[in-house]
Write an enzyme that holds these catalytic residues in place. Structure first.
Site, PDB file in Angstrom:
ATOM      1  N   ILE A 133       0.837  -1.203   0.000  1.00  0.00           N
ATOM      2  CA  ILE A 133       0.000   0.000   0.000  1.00  0.00           C
ATOM      3  C   ILE A 133       0.875   1.257   0.000  1.00  0.00           C
ATOM      4  O   ILE A 133       0.616   2.216  -0.736  1.00  0.00           O
ATOM      5  CB  ILE A 133      -0.991  -0.023   1.192  1.00  0.00           C
ATOM      6  CG1 ILE A 133      -1.970  -1.189   1.016  1.00  0.00           C
ATOM      7  CG2 ILE A 133      -1.753   1.310   1.307  1.00  0.00           C
ATOM      8  CD1 ILE A 133      -2.912  -1.440   2.188  1.00  0.00           C
ATOM      9  N   SER A 193      -3.928   2.962   7.926  1.00  0.00           N
ATOM     10  CA  SER A 193      -3.456   1.635   8.300  1.00  0.00           C
ATOM     11  C   SER A 193      -4.237   1.098   9.500  1.00  0.00           C
ATOM     12  O   SER A 193      -5.279   0.456   9.354  1.00  0.00           O
ATOM     13  CB  SER A 193      -1.963   1.721   8.588  1.00  0.00           C
ATOM     14  OG  SER A 193      -1.509   0.565   9.199  1.00  0.00           O
ATOM     15  N   ARG A 194      -3.746   1.393  10.691  1.00  0.00           N
ATOM     16  CA  ARG A 194      -4.447   1.031  11.915  1.00  0.00           C
ATOM     17  C   ARG A 194      -4.261   2.163  12.922  1.00  0.00           C
ATOM     18  O   ARG A 194      -3.154   2.698  13.073  1.00  0.00           O
ATOM     19  CB  ARG A 194      -3.871  -0.268  12.523  1.00  0.00           C
ATOM     20  CG  ARG A 194      -4.336  -1.528  11.877  1.00  0.00           C
ATOM     21  CD  ARG A 194      -5.835  -1.804  12.128  1.00  0.00           C
ATOM     22  NE  ARG A 194      -6.266  -3.049  11.505  1.00  0.00           N
ATOM     23  CZ  ARG A 194      -6.775  -3.145  10.265  1.00  0.00           C
ATOM     24  NH1 ARG A 194      -6.915  -2.072   9.505  1.00  0.00           N
ATOM     25  NH2 ARG A 194      -7.159  -4.314   9.795  1.00  0.00           N
ATOM     26  N   GLU A 237     -11.932   1.846  17.494  1.00  0.00           N
ATOM     27  CA  GLU A 237     -13.088   1.967  16.600  1.00  0.00           C
ATOM     28  C   GLU A 237     -14.313   1.271  17.191  1.00  0.00           C
ATOM     29  O   GLU A 237     -14.156   0.191  17.775  1.00  0.00           O
ATOM     30  CB  GLU A 237     -12.754   1.341  15.234  1.00  0.00           C
ATOM     31  CG  GLU A 237     -11.653   2.113  14.537  1.00  0.00           C
ATOM     32  CD  GLU A 237     -11.299   1.564  13.160  1.00  0.00           C
ATOM     33  OE1 GLU A 237     -12.050   0.719  12.634  1.00  0.00           O
ATOM     34  OE2 GLU A 237     -10.273   1.986  12.619  1.00  0.00           O
ATOM     35  N   HIS A 268     -13.309   4.330   8.321  1.00  0.00           N
ATOM     36  CA  HIS A 268     -12.597   3.099   7.914  1.00  0.00           C
ATOM     37  C   HIS A 268     -13.126   2.577   6.562  1.00  0.00           C
ATOM     38  O   HIS A 268     -13.671   1.479   6.491  1.00  0.00           O
ATOM     39  CB  HIS A 268     -12.725   2.025   9.009  1.00  0.00           C
ATOM     40  CG  HIS A 268     -11.688   0.934   8.874  1.00  0.00           C
ATOM     41  ND1 HIS A 268     -11.182   0.246   9.962  1.00  0.00           N
ATOM     42  CD2 HIS A 268     -11.064   0.394   7.782  1.00  0.00           C
ATOM     43  CE1 HIS A 268     -10.315  -0.666   9.544  1.00  0.00           C
ATOM     44  NE2 HIS A 268     -10.228  -0.590   8.228  1.00  0.00           N
ATOM     45  N   ILE A 269     -12.924   3.395   5.517  1.00  0.00           N
ATOM     46  CA  ILE A 269     -13.439   3.011   4.182  1.00  0.00           C
ATOM     47  C   ILE A 269     -12.315   2.703   3.189  1.00  0.00           C
ATOM     48  O   ILE A 269     -12.553   2.654   1.991  1.00  0.00           O
ATOM     49  CB  ILE A 269     -14.369   4.101   3.591  1.00  0.00           C
ATOM     50  CG1 ILE A 269     -13.657   5.472   3.539  1.00  0.00           C
ATOM     51  CG2 ILE A 269     -15.674   4.190   4.360  1.00  0.00           C
ATOM     52  CD1 ILE A 269     -14.380   6.500   2.671  1.00  0.00           C
TER      53      ILE A 269
HETATM   54  C1  8YV Z   1     -10.960  -4.241   5.876  1.00  0.00           C
HETATM   55  C2  8YV Z   1      -8.699  -3.380   6.578  1.00  0.00           C
HETATM   56  O1  8YV Z   1     -12.101  -3.828   5.282  1.00  0.00           O
HETATM   57  O2  8YV Z   1      -8.200  -5.387   5.456  1.00  0.00           O
HETATM   58  C3  8YV Z   1      -7.894  -4.594   6.312  1.00  0.00           C
HETATM   59  O3  8YV Z   1      -6.875  -4.770   7.007  1.00  0.00           O
HETATM   60  O4  8YV Z   1      -8.295  -2.552   7.287  1.00  0.00           O
HETATM   61  C4  8YV Z   1     -10.029  -3.086   6.014  1.00  0.00           C
HETATM   62  O5  8YV Z   1      -9.899  -2.253   4.926  1.00  0.00           O
HETATM   63  C5  8YV Z   1     -11.254  -4.882   7.192  1.00  0.00           C
HETATM   64  O6  8YV Z   1     -10.115  -5.281   7.841  1.00  0.00           O
HETATM   65  C6  8YV Z   1     -12.189  -6.046   7.028  1.00  0.00           C
HETATM   66  O7  8YV Z   1     -12.022  -7.000   8.041  1.00  0.00           O
END
Ligand code: 8YV
Length: 328
Positions: free
Chosen positions: A161, A242-243, A272, A290-291
């Site tokens: 990413i 990311s997180r 979240e 979180h989109i």
């Molecule tokens: C997902 C995400 O939609 O895949 C990931 O790590 O952060 C998201 O974009 C989510 O995790 C679905 O479980």
């Protein structure tokens, strides 16, 4: 598992075509009302399932894994991040874990780029101004933001990413800097004209925009601590797709409030769906729910990956997206 269809329990509603295919292949138990599982429900499900399909909204910790029934052999997560699953506990319990990497790279990079543009150019603020009836017309000094072209982008975590964001940012005339455990392949570095910084603090202190793109692990938890965040120049911006846990969210809110960081674009949060209240009150912050991977195409591909992982596992092979602890 070979004789009869495995019991596959989905904790959330997935796209219709994914669920239809799951029902054709497996004894799939769906969550039609899409209410996130309570801890009790998760414990009950993991006690019965052959395969659990959780998402980021399920906390699969060591206690939950300890309650897994004897049949549970696979956790096929719908998503790339696996920080909601205790991988060590799963390994010790002999449970395989898979995820869905690769298919949400471009979508997440698009959202990161949208935030990189939105915050310095005050896009969301401008939209709010008009809707609130506060726009009285063009003015030479109205809604001034900052130019993107020629600015330095510091990417924390240069995986798939991070690189996809770098490619986009190059098109907008930004120079690419990154901090990663290891430098990326010289060919990639060359094509992006990217500079690797060993020292995160030094990189942060020289950037105009910082984008967080590393996974959340024990070693990246609060990587952008109050101390690290305070190295970011007052005219710079922070973007996180990311997180949330990679950034000390309260410290970030304090620095934004004191205008020691110019602005932030956030798609993810530490707790979240809770958001540090101070962030909600700041006009120099764009908040998204979180989109990053929320496209129809992305979610269908994620579903395909989950199905392939389960079917391959059921057929007795190593699933393509098996997660190994050392990978993260
Ligand atoms: C997902 C995400 O939609 O895949 C990931 O790590 O952060 C998201 O974009 C989510 O995790 C679905 O479980």
């Amino acid at each position: 598992m070979a004789d009869k269809k495995p019991l596959v329990i989905l904790t959330r509603k997935l796209p219709d075509s994914v669920e239809t295919r799951m029902r054709e292949l497996f004894d799939a138990e769906l969550n039609d009302n899409d209410e996130a599982f309570s801890r009790e429900k998760l414990l009950e499900a993991i006690g019965r399932a052959d395969v659990l399909v959780p998402t980021v909204t399920d906390r699969i910790d060591a206690d939950i894994i300890a309650s897994a029934g004897p049949k549970l052999k696979l956790i096929a997560s719908f998503g790339t991040g696996v920080d909601h699953i205790d991988l060590k506990a799963a390994r010790e319990a002999g449970i395989t874990v898979t995820n869905t990497p690769g298919v949400l790279t471009e979508d997440t990079a698009d959202v990161a780029m949208a935030l990189i543009l939105s915050v310095p150019r005050r896009i969301a603020e401008g939209n709010a101004l008009i809707r609130q009836g506060g726009w009285s017309g063009w003015a030479p000094t109205g809604m001034l933001g900052h130019r993107i072209n020629g600015k330095r982008l510091g990417i924390v975590g240069m995986g798939r990413i991070g690189q996809a964001i770098a490619r986009r940012a190059r098109g907008f005339g930004m120079s690419i800097h990154y901090h990663n455990r290891r430098a990326v392949h010289p060919d990639i570095e060359k094509s992006l004209e990217a500079t690797h910084w060993d020292d995160l603090g030094q990189m942060l202190s020289r950037m105009d925009i910082v984008s967080v793109n590393c996974p959340h692990t024990q070693s990246t938890h609060h990587l952008l601590s109050r101390e690290m965040l305070s190295r970011i120049p007052a005219q710079a911006y922070v973007v996180n797709t990311s997180r949330g846990e990679v950034i000390d969210e309260i410290a970030l809110a304090d620095l934004l409030e004191d205008r020691k960081i110019a602005g932030a674009g956030l798609d993810v949060y530490e707790n979240e769906p809770e958001i540090t209240p101070k962030l909600m009150a700041l006009d120099n912050v764009v908040l998204l729910p979180h989109i990053g991977s929320a496209t129809i195409e992305g979610r269908l591909s994620m579903g395909d990956k989950v199905i392939i992982n389960i079917q391959t596992f059921v057929d007795g092979h190593t699933p393509p997206d098996r997660v190994i602890e050392v990978m993260i």
